[in-house]
Motif scaffolding. Structure first.
Motif, PDB file in Angstrom:
ATOM      1  N   CYS A 145       0.883  -1.159   0.000  1.00  0.00           N
ATOM      2  CA  CYS A 145       0.000   0.000   0.000  1.00  0.00           C
ATOM      3  C   CYS A 145       0.921   1.208   0.000  1.00  0.00           C
ATOM      4  O   CYS A 145       1.748   1.358   0.908  1.00  0.00           O
ATOM      5  N   LEU A 146       0.794   2.059  -1.023  1.00  0.00           N
ATOM      6  CA  LEU A 146       1.718   3.177  -1.189  1.00  0.00           C
ATOM      7  C   LEU A 146       1.110   4.518  -0.820  1.00  0.00           C
ATOM      8  O   LEU A 146       1.706   5.567  -1.068  1.00  0.00           O
ATOM      9  N   ILE A 147      -0.059   4.501  -0.179  1.00  0.00           N
ATOM     10  CA  ILE A 147      -0.630   5.734   0.352  1.00  0.00           C
ATOM     11  C   ILE A 147       0.332   6.242   1.419  1.00  0.00           C
ATOM     12  O   ILE A 147       0.849   5.450   2.220  1.00  0.00           O
ATOM     13  N   PRO A 148       0.641   7.543   1.432  1.00  0.00           N
ATOM     14  CA  PRO A 148       1.650   8.051   2.368  1.00  0.00           C
ATOM     15  C   PRO A 148       1.471   7.545   3.806  1.00  0.00           C
ATOM     16  O   PRO A 148       0.391   7.622   4.380  1.00  0.00           O
ATOM     17  N   GLY A 149       2.561   6.985   4.336  1.00  0.00           N
ATOM     18  CA  GLY A 149       2.617   6.481   5.702  1.00  0.00           C
ATOM     19  C   GLY A 149       2.216   5.032   5.864  1.00  0.00           C
ATOM     20  O   GLY A 149       2.557   4.409   6.867  1.00  0.00           O
ATOM     21  N   HIS A 150       1.507   4.462   4.917  1.00  0.00           N
ATOM     22  CA  HIS A 150       1.011   3.099   5.064  1.00  0.00           C
ATOM     23  C   HIS A 150       2.128   2.063   4.902  1.00  0.00           C
ATOM     24  O   HIS A 150       2.202   1.111   5.687  1.00  0.00           O
ATOM     25  N   TYR A 151       2.999   2.247   3.920  1.00  0.00           N
ATOM     26  CA  TYR A 151       4.116   1.313   3.719  1.00  0.00           C
ATOM     27  C   TYR A 151       4.987   1.281   4.984  1.00  0.00           C
ATOM     28  O   TYR A 151       5.338   0.218   5.480  1.00  0.00           O
ATOM     29  N   GLU A 152       5.287   2.468   5.498  1.00  0.00           N
ATOM     30  CA  GLU A 152       6.131   2.577   6.693  1.00  0.00           C
ATOM     31  C   GLU A 152       5.457   1.967   7.920  1.00  0.00           C
ATOM     32  O   GLU A 152       6.135   1.573   8.871  1.00  0.00           O
ATOM     33  N   SER A 153       4.131   1.870   7.894  1.00  0.00           N
ATOM     34  CA  SER A 153       3.380   1.280   9.007  1.00  0.00           C
ATOM     35  C   SER A 153       3.237  -0.239   8.881  1.00  0.00           C
ATOM     36  O   SER A 153       2.567  -0.861   9.692  1.00  0.00           O
TER      37      SER A 153
END
Length: 164
Positions: A145-153
Motif C-alpha cells: 500500500c503506497l498511500i503516504p505512511g502506510h508502507y512505513e506502518s
C-alpha cells in the motif's frame, strides 16, 4: 481537492519518475502497466490457477496486508480478491521493490492521485475488488500500500516467484 490540471501534472510527474513517458498519452498515473512489467502481465480471471484472498487493515501495531508473503510459480496466474477491512482507504500494488519505492515518492507528493493500472487497486473502507496477475518472470517482487505512511506502518509483503 485537486483540479484537472493538478491531476494531469501528477500523471506527468509520476510518468517521468518511473521512466514511463507514454503515461502522459495513456492518461494514467504510471501508464505502460498494461504492457509487460518486471513482475509479469495483467491476467485473465478465467485463466487463474488459484485465488488468494487479501485483507488490508489497520492494527494496534500498525497496518498490515494479509497474507504477509506469497510463493508463486513462474507462469502462474493469481486472482487476488482484495478487501479493505480497515477504517481508512488502502491500496494493493504489485511491482518490484524498486518501482514501489519510486511510486511511493510520487504518492507522497500527490496522495490523491488517481490509479488506473491492472497491477493495483485502491479501496475505500469495506470495499473489495480484484487484481488478476500472471507472474511471467522469476524473482523477488512486492505487494504494498503506497498511500503516504502506510508502507512505513507495515503494509507491504514479499512475492517470491520460482521456476515451475
Amino acid at each position: 481537492m485537486q483540479t484537472k490540471t493538478m491531476k494531469m501534472l501528477a500523471v506527468a510527474l509520476c510518468a517521468l519518475a518511473l521512466g514511463q513517458g507514454d503515461a502522459i498519452a495513456a492518461g494514467t498515473h504510471a501508464g505502460g502497466h498494461g504492457d509487460k512489467m518486471a513482475a509479469g502481465t495483467p491476467g485473465e480471471a478465467s485463466q487463474a490457477t488459484r485465488t488468494v484472498r487479501v485483507e488490508l487493515k489497520e492494527t494496534e501495531d500498525g497496518m498490515t496486508i494479509d497474507p504477509a508473503a506469497l510463493q508463486v510459480h513462474q507462469g502462474e496466474t493469481i486472482r487476488f480478491l482484495v478487501r479493505n477491512v480497515g477504517e481508512i482507504e488502502h491500496e494493493f500494488v504489485i511491482d518490484t521493490p524498486v518501482r514501489n519505492q519510486e511510486h511511493k515518492k510520487v504518492m507522497a507528493q500527490f496522495p490523491d492521485m488517481e490509479h488506473d493500472d491492472p497491477n493495483s487497486i485502491r479501496l475505500e473502507p469495506g470495499a473489495e475488488g480484484e487484481v488478476v496477475w500472471t507472474f511471467s518472470n522469476t524473482g523477488s517482487f512486492e505487494f504494498a500500500c503506497l498511500i503516504p505512511g502506510h508502507y512505513e506502518s507495515g503494509m507491504h509483503g514479499d512475492i517470491d516467484v520460482a521456476h515451475k
